[in-house]
Design a protein around this motif. Structure first.
Motif, mmCIF file in Angstrom:
data_model
loop_
_atom_site.group_PDB
_atom_site.id
_atom_site.type_symbol
_atom_site.label_atom_id
_atom_site.label_comp_id
_atom_site.label_asym_id
_atom_site.label_seq_id
_atom_site.Cartn_x
_atom_site.Cartn_y
_atom_site.Cartn_z
ATOM 1 N N ILE A 268 3.515 -1.180 4.114
ATOM 2 C CA ILE A 268 3.021 0.397 3.751
ATOM 3 C C ILE A 268 4.335 1.078 3.344
ATOM 4 C CG2 ILE A 268 2.129 2.095 4.763
ATOM 5 C CD1 ILE A 268 0.051 0.616 5.656
ATOM 6 N N VAL B 14 1.049 -1.114 0.023
ATOM 7 C CA VAL B 14 -0.147 -0.107 -0.042
ATOM 8 C C VAL B 14 0.952 1.375 -0.089
ATOM 9 C CG1 VAL B 14 -1.791 1.334 1.182
ATOM 10 C CG2 VAL B 14 -1.809 -1.114 1.211
ATOM 11 N N ASP B 15 0.587 2.153 -0.975
ATOM 12 C CA ASP B 15 1.486 3.303 -1.215
ATOM 13 C C ASP B 15 0.743 4.578 -0.947
ATOM 14 O OD1 ASP B 15 3.478 4.933 -1.431
ATOM 15 O OD2 ASP B 15 3.531 4.968 -3.711
ATOM 16 N N PRO B 16 0.667 5.337 0.111
ATOM 17 C CA PRO B 16 -0.100 6.604 0.325
ATOM 18 C C PRO B 16 0.603 7.570 -0.500
ATOM 19 C CG PRO B 16 1.175 6.155 2.466
ATOM 20 C CD PRO B 16 1.297 5.056 1.431
ATOM 21 N N LEU C 169 -4.438 6.197 -1.868
ATOM 22 C CA LEU C 169 -3.824 5.059 -1.560
ATOM 23 C C LEU C 169 -3.633 4.297 -2.990
ATOM 24 C CD1 LEU C 169 -5.933 3.709 1.242
ATOM 25 C CD2 LEU C 169 -3.552 4.632 1.362
ATOM 26 N N TYR D 292 -11.360 5.986 4.874
ATOM 27 C CA TYR D 292 -10.089 5.370 5.249
ATOM 28 C C TYR D 292 -10.487 4.037 6.040
ATOM 29 C CZ TYR D 292 -7.050 8.865 2.926
ATOM 30 O OH TYR D 292 -6.612 9.600 1.948
ATOM 31 N N ASN E 267 -6.067 2.427 -7.541
ATOM 32 C CA ASN E 267 -5.969 3.337 -6.633
ATOM 33 C C ASN E 267 -7.317 3.729 -5.980
ATOM 34 O OD1 ASN E 267 -3.645 4.149 -7.925
ATOM 35 N ND2 ASN E 267 -4.507 5.167 -9.528
#
Length: 191
Positions: free
Chosen positions: A164, A48-50, A56, A148, A73
């Motif tokens: 993350i 997961v890449d914020p 996200l 979220y 996304n």
């Protein structure tokens, strides 16, 4: 709104919130099995890449191409709602005009703040406009928090292992960065 488990031992009670909305927060100690959510085992892994522009990005890492083909996304819905944000901007401009009209001694002839002056007069219409702005900002914040929470539950239901990513840029010892930072990173650096 939710019953406490039988093994709960109340440790602390707090009141939070502002203005009209107050919340009672109860912190308790309980057996983990009484409060834990049980998600089914999937034997899947995801990254997961914020981000700044996209909230996200989820990439399943157990696919043959490491998520390049089936990454997706997630974006909060109100962040894309142009009409809602347009109404909020319009109300903020209206409040600014009301502040200038009610406090003319705080502004120069070009409409800029005079240093050291504070707006002291607030009309009923200003209070009404401010309450509408506050309600809209509260709605935005609650919808983001709900998004979220639901996204986290969906990720935990779909994957067993979640990694993350870190979206903040590396801190350098230079006074000024060689390239300009992306918009919105100032608040992240101050934390």
């Amino acid at each position: 709104h939710r019953p406490l488990p039988d093994s709960a031992e109340i440790k602390q009670i707090a009141v939070a919130g502002r203005r009209e909305q107050r919340y009672l927060i109860i912190m308790f100690k309980a057996v983990a099995s009484a409060v834990a959510k049980n998600f089914p085992a999937t034997n899947r892994t995801a990254g997961v890449d914020p981000g700044i522009k996209v909230a996200l990005t989820i990439a399943p890492l157990d696919s043959p191409d490491f998520g390049a083909s089936d990454s997706r996304n997630l974006q909060p819905p109100l962040a894309k709602d142009v009409r809602f944000l347009k109404r909020l901007r319009r109300l903020q401009r209206k409040h600014d005009r009301q502040r200038r009209v009610n406090n003319p001694d705080c502004f120069d002839e070009k409409g800029r703040w005079i240093k050291g002056k504070r707006a002291g007069v607030e009309s009923e219409n200003m209070e009404h406009t401010q309450s509408r702005i506050t309600a809209m900002n509260t709605h935005l914040a609650e919808s983001r928090r709900d998004f979220y929470h639901n996204a986290a539950c969906e990720i935990l239901r779909s994957f067993d292992n979640v990694a993350i990513g870190k979206w903040r840029p590396a801190q350098t010892r230079q006074r000024k960065p060689a390239t300009p930072s992306p918009k919105g990173l100032g608040a992240a650096r101050r934390k």
